[in-house]
Design an enzyme around this catalytic site. Structure first.
Site, PDB file in Angstrom:
ATOM      1  CD  GLU A  95     -28.867  41.958  41.860  1.00 47.52           C
ATOM      2  OE1 GLU A  95     -29.806  42.578  42.413  1.00 47.52           O
ATOM      3  OE2 GLU A  95     -28.992  41.397  40.757  1.00 47.52           O
ATOM      4  CE  LYS A 117     -28.837  45.492  35.965  1.00 47.57           C
ATOM      5  NZ  LYS A 117     -28.419  44.199  36.492  1.00 47.57           N
ATOM      6  CG  ASP A 152     -31.226  32.614  37.258  1.00 50.01           C
ATOM      7  OD1 ASP A 152     -30.835  33.671  36.767  1.00 50.01           O
ATOM      8  OD2 ASP A 152     -31.749  31.699  36.574  1.00 50.01           O
ATOM      9  CB  SER A 155     -27.235  47.475  28.993  1.00 51.53           C
ATOM     10  OG  SER A 155     -27.996  48.599  29.363  1.00 51.53           O
ATOM     11  CG  ASP A 156     -24.935  44.054  33.495  1.00 53.74           C
ATOM     12  OD1 ASP A 156     -23.715  44.028  33.246  1.00 53.74           O
ATOM     13  OD2 ASP A 156     -25.650  43.032  33.430  1.00 53.74           O
ATOM     14  CD  GLU A 214     -27.681  38.495  38.153  1.00 53.04           C
ATOM     15  OE1 GLU A 214     -28.226  39.355  38.851  1.00 53.04           O
ATOM     16  OE2 GLU A 214     -27.524  38.624  36.933  1.00 53.04           O
ATOM     17  CE  LYS A 239     -31.439  44.328  40.011  1.00 56.13           C
ATOM     18  NZ  LYS A 239     -31.530  42.890  40.242  1.00 56.13           N
ATOM     19  CG  ASP A 275     -27.214  44.097  39.623  1.00 54.40           C
ATOM     20  OD1 ASP A 275     -26.096  43.633  39.901  1.00 54.40           O
ATOM     21  OD2 ASP A 275     -28.072  43.467  38.953  1.00 54.40           O
ATOM     22  CG  HIS A 326     -31.501  37.082  38.491  1.00 57.48           C
ATOM     23  ND1 HIS A 326     -31.249  36.256  37.421  1.00 57.48           N
ATOM     24  CD2 HIS A 326     -31.293  38.344  38.045  1.00 57.48           C
ATOM     25  CE1 HIS A 326     -30.887  36.984  36.368  1.00 57.48           C
ATOM     26  NE2 HIS A 326     -30.916  38.251  36.727  1.00 57.48           N
ATOM     27  CB  ALA A 327     -36.995  37.530  37.583  1.00 57.13           C
TER      28      ALA A 327
HETATM   29  C1  LIG Z   1     -27.565  40.998  31.596  1.00 53.07           C
HETATM   30  C2  LIG Z   1     -28.761  40.972  32.482  1.00 53.07           C
HETATM   31  O1  LIG Z   1     -29.739  41.865  32.030  1.00 53.07           O
HETATM   32  C3  LIG Z   1     -28.405  41.307  33.938  1.00 53.07           C
HETATM   33  O2  LIG Z   1     -28.017  42.666  34.011  1.00 53.07           O
HETATM   34  C4  LIG Z   1     -29.605  41.043  34.811  1.00 53.07           C
HETATM   35  C5  LIG Z   1     -29.368  41.316  36.241  1.00 53.07           C
HETATM   36  O3  LIG Z   1     -28.274  41.442  36.737  1.00 53.07           O
HETATM   37  C6  LIG Z   1     -30.534  41.423  37.115  1.00 53.07           C
HETATM   38  O4  LIG Z   1     -31.651  41.381  36.636  1.00 53.07           O
HETATM   39  O5  LIG Z   1     -30.306  41.533  38.310  1.00 53.07           O
HETATM   40 MG   LIG Z   2     -28.331  41.313  38.915  1.00 53.51          MG
END
Ligand SMILES: C[C@H](O)[C@@H](O)CC(=O)C(=O)O
Ligand SMILES: [Mg+2]
Length: 440
Positions: free
Chosen positions: A275, A221, A327, A26-27, A304, A219, A249, A354-355
């Protein structure tokens, strides 16, 4: 080589994992993602199967599947020799169908579908060669490697001849770097500590878990609530210590000036990068943010959701990113991603892939390994993102040792999932989703 081998069948699977139940992934923008993928299986007349995918978040995966089916007739019946002898031309055919391109071009759902198919084609090529994709790439001559790329629209930044020259300049110490990669792997950072829906206690205990595993970069969020972000960044900084790396991010939630103000407030926690501070299409907006945050030592990272090489080109030209986040399941798959690596190398921008998604760790490691051995020649200041989710569904999951990705040896793109996973998580007919529907 591969004489008589023809791609005979293409199967698709809409696979969805219920990650939103625990806020995994989640973000600030995607508060309830169900990590999913539009999965492609190719089968040749010799019975060889290959696997590819693009990452999705649940609803909408069926739309990508539809787009893959729209491209199917460009794949079925193709001789693999014709594809791989001139992969750059084939890639252009796939992205230039004169009717389908109207609903792209080279962006959105059509390009996600292209990525899924192209990823499967690379898995097939590597399997036919008996090598993992990273090694297939590393063993290509500069001329072979550049022949898979469509340089249309990017020759103002890099031409094929320049790309060949850059690759040739890096040939001397390739073997030594390959040995180093096999021995020491490639540094990873983790996002697993900081999904937005996780409680403070969970974030704290995950920091400890990943510190114990040797991670030095983390990292989290941000972007929903500034006070909460401050508390979370302070807590993570306290737990990881001042010498470890923190990244944040925002997943595109802010306007440009809002991003600058918000990040000034988080500057005291010393994040290495912010990010996706704003819309992934706003190149000049990112450039403004990058300029404003330079004095705080905060770089801008994005990519990404950057849709193609042309957008990446302009981000790089405009100084709009310091960390380029390719990505593996976006743009048009490996062929186009290689062109982005080459532009980043020429313009001296670090690529940190990005992963965060299904199968993204598995696939993208191959590309960054190639970059290290054949192109940039350095790991300095670079990381591959690592999230600890859904690896158990893959036949050859990533191997992380002391916070480093270790290169796989099995042939292919590490993208094959177990049949049992498909039986359970195919949407809506898999056993997991059927049980859920019945229990309702
Ligand atoms: C919805 C995804 O999990 C996203 O939050 C991934 C992402 O932004 C990241 O890995 O960087
Ligand atoms: Mg990201």
């Amino acid at each position: 080589m591969y004489e008589g081998v023809i791609i005979e069948k293409l199967f698709t699977k809409d696979l969805r994992f219920p990650t939103s139940l625990n806020s995994d992934g989640s973000d600030a923008m995607h508060t309830h993602p169900d990590y999913s993928c539009a999965y492609v299986i190719l089968e040749t007349n010799t019975g060889q199967k290959a696997h590819g995918m693009t990452f999705t978040l649940g609803r909408g995966t069926e739309v990508v599947i539809c787009a893959i089916k729209a491209l199917e007739n460009l794949i079925i019946g193709q001789k693999v020799q014709d594809i791989y002898n001139n992969f750059g031309d084939f890639w252009r055919k796939l992205t230039s169908d004169n009717q389908l391109r109207w609903i792209g071009p080279e962006k959105g759902v059509m390009h996600l579908a292209t990525a899924a198919i192209v990823n499967a084609l690379w898995d097939l090529w590597a399997r036919l060669e008996g090598k993992p994709v990273w090694k297939l790439l590393v063993d290509m001559s500069p001329e072979q490697l550049t022949s898979v790329i469509d340089f249309r629209y990017i020759t103002d930044v890099i031409t094929k001849d320049e790309a060949i020259k850059i690759l040739k300049e890096k040939e001397d110490n390739k073997k030594a770097r390959e040995f180093d990669l096999i021995k020491n792997g490639y540094p990873a950072y983790t996002t697993q500590v900081g999904w937005l829906g996780y409680s403070s206690e969970k974030v704290k205990s995950l920091c400890k878990k990943y510190l114990d595993q040797g991670f030095t970069a983390f990292k989290v969020k941000v972007g929903q609530n500034l006070d909460e972000d401050k508390k979370r960044c302070a807590m993570v900084r306290e737990n990881i210590g001042s010498s470890n790396v923190l990244m944040v991010d925002a997943n595109q939630v802010w306007c440009v000036d809002e991003a600058i103000d918000w990040m000034k407030s988080l500057a005291e926690y010393k994040p290495l990068w912010i990010e996706e501070p704003t819309s992934p299409d706003d190149i000049l907006g990112h450039a403004k943010i990058a300029q404003a945050l330079k004095q705080y030592g905060i770089g801008v990272a994005t990519g990404e959701m950057c849709c193609n090489r042309v957008m990446f080109k302009q981000f790089l030209q405009a100084g709009a990113l310091e960390f380029c986040q390719i990505d593996s399941a976006r743009v048009g798959g490996i062929n186009e991603i290689l062109s982005i690596y080459l532009m980043a190398e020429k313009l001296k921008v670090k690529v940190c892939p990005h992963a965060g998604g299904v199968g993204l760790c598995e696939m993208v490691q191959h590309l960054q390994f190639w970059d290290y051995v054949s192109l940039s020649g350095t790991k300095e200041g670079k990381y591959i993102e690592y999230v600890d989710q859904q690896h158990e569904h893959f036949k050859t999951p990533v191997v992380i040792k002391s916070a480093a990705y270790m290169p796989p040896t099995d042939p292919g793109y590490s993208s094959e999932m177990f049949p049992s996973t498909m039986e359970k998580y195919e949407f809506p007919k898999g056993t997991y989703w059927q049980e859920l529907a019945n229990n309702k």
